[in-house]
Design an enzyme around this catalytic site. Structure first.
Site, PDB file in Angstrom:
ATOM      1  N   TYR A   1       0.846  -1.203   0.000  1.00 28.43           N
ATOM      2  CA  TYR A   1       0.000   0.000   0.000  1.00 28.43           C
ATOM      3  C   TYR A   1       0.877   1.247   0.000  1.00 28.43           C
ATOM      4  O   TYR A   1       1.888   1.278   0.700  1.00 28.43           O
ATOM      5  CB  TYR A   1      -0.914   0.016   1.244  1.00 28.43           C
TER       6      TYR A   1
ATOM      7  N   LYS B   1      -2.870   1.161 -24.673  1.00 25.09           N
ATOM      8  CA  LYS B   1      -3.371   1.050 -26.054  1.00 25.09           C
ATOM      9  C   LYS B   1      -2.171   1.231 -26.993  1.00 25.09           C
ATOM     10  O   LYS B   1      -1.258   0.413 -26.950  1.00 25.09           O
ATOM     11  CB  LYS B   1      -4.475   2.066 -26.283  1.00 25.09           C
TER      12      LYS B   1
ATOM     13  N   ASP C   1      -7.821  14.062 -23.867  1.00 21.40           N
ATOM     14  CA  ASP C   1      -7.747  12.641 -23.527  1.00 21.40           C
ATOM     15  C   ASP C   1      -7.095  11.935 -24.715  1.00 21.40           C
ATOM     16  O   ASP C   1      -7.736  11.683 -25.734  1.00 21.40           O
ATOM     17  CB  ASP C   1      -9.172  12.121 -23.278  1.00 21.40           C
TER      18      ASP C   1
ATOM     19  N   ARG D   1      -1.857  -2.126 -18.361  1.00 23.28           N
ATOM     20  CA  ARG D   1      -3.210  -1.557 -18.263  1.00 23.28           C
ATOM     21  C   ARG D   1      -3.208  -0.492 -17.176  1.00 23.28           C
ATOM     22  O   ARG D   1      -2.978  -0.797 -16.002  1.00 23.28           O
ATOM     23  CB  ARG D   1      -4.156  -2.695 -17.894  1.00 23.28           C
TER      24      ARG D   1
ATOM     25  N   GLU E   1      -0.603   4.839  -0.387  1.00 22.60           N
ATOM     26  CA  GLU E   1      -1.421   6.054  -0.586  1.00 22.60           C
ATOM     27  C   GLU E   1      -0.578   7.281  -0.290  1.00 22.60           C
ATOM     28  O   GLU E   1       0.236   7.278   0.625  1.00 22.60           O
ATOM     29  CB  GLU E   1      -2.636   6.023   0.352  1.00 22.60           C
TER      30      GLU E   1
ATOM     31  N   THR F   1      -4.526   6.518 -21.284  1.00 22.68           N
ATOM     32  CA  THR F   1      -4.301   5.160 -20.805  1.00 22.68           C
ATOM     33  C   THR F   1      -2.870   4.821 -21.200  1.00 22.68           C
ATOM     34  O   THR F   1      -2.263   5.507 -22.024  1.00 22.68           O
ATOM     35  CB  THR F   1      -5.246   4.141 -21.476  1.00 22.68           C
TER      36      THR F   1
HETATM   37  N1  PLP Z   1     -10.516   7.592 -22.720  1.00 15.95           N
HETATM   38  C1  PLP Z   1     -10.579   7.131 -23.965  1.00 15.95           C
HETATM   39  C2  PLP Z   1     -10.465   8.093 -25.101  1.00 15.95           C
HETATM   40  C3  PLP Z   1     -10.729   5.757 -24.205  1.00 15.95           C
HETATM   41  O1  PLP Z   1     -10.820   5.305 -25.452  1.00 15.95           O
HETATM   42  C4  PLP Z   1     -10.836   4.890 -23.087  1.00 15.95           C
HETATM   43  C5  PLP Z   1     -10.993   3.434 -23.251  1.00 15.95           C
HETATM   44  O2  PLP Z   1     -11.596   2.874 -24.062  1.00 15.95           O
HETATM   45  C6  PLP Z   1     -10.784   5.427 -21.807  1.00 15.95           C
HETATM   46  C7  PLP Z   1     -10.629   6.779 -21.653  1.00 15.95           C
HETATM   47  C8  PLP Z   1     -10.970   4.564 -20.595  1.00 15.95           C
HETATM   48  O3  PLP Z   1      -9.875   3.769 -20.344  1.00 15.95           O
HETATM   49  P1  PLP Z   1     -10.005   2.547 -19.305  1.00 15.95           P
HETATM   50  O4  PLP Z   1     -10.737   1.485 -19.996  1.00 15.95           O
HETATM   51  O5  PLP Z   1      -8.574   2.217 -18.998  1.00 15.95           O
HETATM   52  O6  PLP Z   1     -10.714   3.093 -18.098  1.00 15.95           O
END
Ligand code: PLP
Length: 478
Positions: A64, A273, A241, A279, A66, A270
């Site tokens: 842990y 990908k 994002d 992950r 935090e 993320t």
């Molecule tokens: N943001 C975008 C643009 C995504 O395509 C995704 C996943 O598909 C996410 C956020 C969420 O990611 P996670 O599945 O790791 O929560």
């Protein structure tokens, strides 16, 4: 690392697992076999390296931690501090970001951290003043009431789901569509492309606190300088994002105005990908947001996944190698080959092509829904996911599209020729699939009939390519 080391490490790990729960060991073996023998075209998936995968399987999982580096709520975090420091350092260098927060467990967590950081940073509230003075306990019930009101009355403008945005960009059923007053921008109905003037007009009218850019299923690049201009004009925070295309940013395919990091106040992603890591999630921030982002825990998160932060550090170290830039360029080149393969065979693509890693195939010209196409393709060993197209008449469940991505098969070494063949195989399956009927005899959006022999023919042709480009070559399980 030699092949024999990797082979014996995994073989022995599976033996250890089998000694406790053999069915899990068996499922793990089977997953490798399945991934090896299918064409993985899911745009959000990849194959992380053995080094990244192995880093996740250690005793860091048991710790842990935090808090933040050097400021933990648990004792004995010296090694987690090393891990988190290295992961953040690599991330800052890789993306040229002033600040990196590597604790989010996933993309959704990263976006939640970003949303709450923006609220904490930008909304005038007693919370903000007291948090800055580190005396949050002095907030009265009346302060909390004001806070709930102020935080709950902010506005977010993001890309709509059917135009390619993500659930967390203000989609009503998602928390982002409930914690904010939301509006969505779409794409041009004629071209399918992002219309910056339309986004600007909406922003001027709606005056959001947060403008979200980025996508899950938009097959084109975005000009983030233009998005920042729009945000600045209306006094919004620009949050990008880049979950899907982080690998193309890291690999310097998206540079200049296509690189979000210098333009966005906050960039979330993320790590699993196109970036090809474990992950997980991450937030990159300009200095003015660093202190707020650092409060991811306790704002939104609990204990960080130390084993995953360690794997992020390994993946970022890999992505800083020149070979990752070659990989990223191939991902984009291969997407073009795939798109051209479809267009020359008469298939319809949303926006007419691609210039990132995504190809969005509109399957309505085959007389199928996305659901039927996805299922028929899976029967032939082609793994995809159905996806809405703009103004989709079949909604988000059945859809009219299939989203395809090149990151995973590019990792296996597929190039132009193979992706052209992939297009040929997909068109073969779809043109030999017919929509089925419901039990009552009406048209069905789910059932389908795949022509005799098609699955075998396609599976054999894919097997040739997959054998030439093995997944984890040299990894032999005993
Ligand atoms: N943001 C975008 C643009 C995504 O395509 C995704 C996943 O598909 C996410 C956020 C969420 O990611 P996670 O599945 O790791 O929560």
């Amino acid at each position: 690392m030699t092949d024999s080391l990797i082979s014996s490490a995994y073989s022995q790990a599976l033996e250890v697992i089998a000694s406790v729960e053999p069915r899990i060991a068996e499922a793990t073996r089977q997953e490798l076999a399945d991934q090896r023998s299918s064409l993985k075209l899911i745009a959000s998936e990849n194959y992380a390296s053995p080094a990244v995968l192995m880093t996740m399987g250690t005793w860091f999982s048991d710790k842990y931690a935090e808090g933040t580096v050097g400021h933990r709520f648990y004792a004995g975090c010296q090694n987690v501090d090393t891990v988190e420091t290295l992961a953040a350092e690599h991330a800052r260098e890789l993306f040229g970001a002033p600040y990196a927060y590597v604790q989010p467990h996933s993309g959704i967590d990263a976006n939640l951290v970003a949303f709450w950081s923006i609220l904490a940073n930008r909304v005038e509230s007693p919370y903000l003043q007291k948090m800055q003075a580190k005396n949050v306990n002095e907030l009265t019930e009346a302060d909390w009431e004001t806070l709930r009101h102020e935080f709950g009355n902010q506005r977010l403008l993001g890309m709509s789901l059917d135009a390619g945005g993500h659930l967390t960009h203000g989609f009503r059923p998602n928390i982002s569509g409930k914690m904010f007053h939301q509006q969505q921008y779409g794409t041009d109905p004629e071209t399918g492309l992002l219309d910056y003037d339309a986004v600007a007009a909406k922003a001027r009218e709606f005056k959001p606190l947060v403008l979200v850019a980025g996508y899950s299923a938009y097959p084109r690049r975005v000009n983030f300088a233009k998005m920042r201009e729009i945000a600045d004009e209306v006094g919004a925070v620009l949050m990008v994002d880049m979950a899907h295309f982080a690998g193309l940013v890291a690999g310097k395919v998206f540079t200049g105005e296509e690189d979000p990091v210098p333009y966005a106040h906050l960039t979330t992603t993320t790590t699993h990908k196109s970036l090809r890591g474990p992950r997980g999630g991450m937030v990159l921030a300009q200095e003015e947001f660093a202190a707020d982002v650092d409060r991811g825990c306790p704002m939104v998160l609990g204990g960080p996944l130390s084993h995953v932060m360690a794997a992020k550090a390994v993946a970022f170290a890999e992505a800083r190698q020149p070979s990752f830039q070659t990989y990223a360029q191939k991902v984009a080149d291969n997407a073009k080959s795939l798109a051209e393969g479809f267009l020359t065979r008469g298939a319809n693509l949303v926006t007419g092509g691609t210039d990132n890693h995504i190809v969005l195939l509109d399957v309505s010209s085959f007389g199928l829904t996305g659901r039927q196409a996805e299922s028929a393709l899976l029967d032939a060993g082609v793994v995809t996911n159905r996806n809405s197209v703009p103004a989709d008449p079949n909604g988000a469940w059945y859809t009219s599209g299939v989203r395809l991505g090149t990151p995973a098969l590019t990792t296996r070494g597929f190039g132009h020729e193979e992706f052209d063949t992939v297009a040929e195989l997909i068109v073969d399956v779809l043109s030999n699939t017919e929509a089925g009927t419901t039990k009552a005899g009406g048209p069905s959006k789910a059932s389908y009939v795949l022509g005799d022999g098609v699955a075998d023919r396609v599976t054999k042709q894919s097997a040739d390519m997959l054998d030439k480009h093995p997944l984890y070559p040299g990894l032999v399980l005993s």
